[in-house]
Design a protein around this motif. Structure first.
Motif, mmCIF file in Angstrom:
data_model
loop_
_atom_site.group_PDB
_atom_site.id
_atom_site.type_symbol
_atom_site.label_atom_id
_atom_site.label_comp_id
_atom_site.label_asym_id
_atom_site.label_seq_id
_atom_site.Cartn_x
_atom_site.Cartn_y
_atom_site.Cartn_z
ATOM 1 N N GLY A 96 0.840 -1.188 0.000
ATOM 2 C CA GLY A 96 0.000 0.000 0.000
ATOM 3 C C GLY A 96 0.875 1.238 0.000
ATOM 4 N N ALA A 97 0.686 2.120 -0.969
ATOM 5 C CA ALA A 97 1.507 3.325 -1.090
ATOM 6 C C ALA A 97 0.898 4.478 -0.298
ATOM 7 C CB ALA A 97 1.648 3.723 -2.560
ATOM 8 N N PRO A 98 1.727 5.359 0.264
ATOM 9 C CA PRO A 98 1.189 6.509 1.006
ATOM 10 C C PRO A 98 0.429 7.446 0.074
ATOM 11 C CG PRO A 98 3.548 6.759 0.655
ATOM 12 C CD PRO A 98 3.197 5.373 0.216
ATOM 13 N N GLY A 99 -0.643 8.058 0.595
ATOM 14 C CA GLY A 99 -1.505 8.859 -0.250
ATOM 15 C C GLY A 99 -1.196 10.337 -0.304
ATOM 16 N N GLN A 100 -0.526 10.875 0.740
ATOM 17 C CA GLN A 100 -0.294 12.311 0.773
ATOM 18 C C GLN A 100 0.744 12.728 -0.264
ATOM 19 O OE1 GLN A 100 -0.293 10.181 3.379
ATOM 20 N NE2 GLN A 100 -0.335 11.318 5.296
#
Length: 203
Positions: A96-100
């Motif tokens: 899961g990649a960070p969204g910010q």
């Protein structure tokens, strides 16, 4: 839009990887801030997921739009990691990649070796998925779009596709990231999509 909701099956013992495991698949879950990436990895992984979450500081609150997620107290700062055993020779690794936006510089490393991706969408902020879709299209990475059900405003398939400039060839699904089976069927849909793309096309 395909809607995927299933009852959570009884918990099973976490399998141990066999020494004969030779095939590994890497899939990335991407999307905007607070759309459920960590939740999806947590719900579908057969092992206790690895999370790189930190408590959100006041400084971070000034950078991240928390309007939709006022109760959110922590955030992914690098990636989430889970595992699913397909059979005795194959295993799927889920990132899961960070969204910010301030963590997007990490995406190149998270994306390395990725065979496909799931783009999570919240109908309350469709535009947040735009950057992820642009990056995947630029890299030529197969992906599907999964709308996480937050009880937000209803949008038809056509409205979502238009908002995301999404072609008809990209699968669009609705699911619940908290539900194990729902998340699993999204991953199966991605694998089927990747398989279909790998087949020779008739003129």
């Amino acid at each position: 839009m395909t809607r995927v909701t299933r009852a959570v099956p009884p918990a099973q013992p976490h399998p141990t990887l066999a020494g004969t495991t030779v095939n590994t698949l890497k899939i990335v879950v991407v999307g905007g801030f607070g759309v459920g990436k960590t939740t999806m990895v947590r719900s579908v992984s057969e092992i206790r997921p690895l999370h790189t979450e930190e408590v959100m500081s006041r400084a971070g609150l000034s950078l991240d739009d928390t309007t939709r997620v006022r109760k959110k107290s922590d955030t992914t700062v690098a990636f989430d990691f889970g595992r699913i055993t397909i059979d005795e020779n194959s295993v799927l690794y889920l990132f899961g990649a960070p969204g910010q936006e301030r963590f997007w510089f990490l995406w190149d490393r998270v994306f390395a070796g990725t065979l496909g991706a799931v783009v999570l969408v919240d109908t309350r902020c469709l535009d947040d998925a735009g950057y992820a879709i642009d990056r995947l299209e630029h890299n030529g990475t197969p992906f599907i779009v999964a709308v996480n059900d937050f009880g937000g405003p209803f949008h038809s398939d056509e409205q979502i596709r238009e908002a995301l400039a999404l072609g008809p060839e990209v699968p669009l699904m609705e699911f619940d990231a908290r539900d194990h089976s729902s998340s699993k069927f999204v991953l199966l849909a991605l694998i089927e999509h990747m398989h279909a793309l790998s087949l020779p096309h008739k003129d």
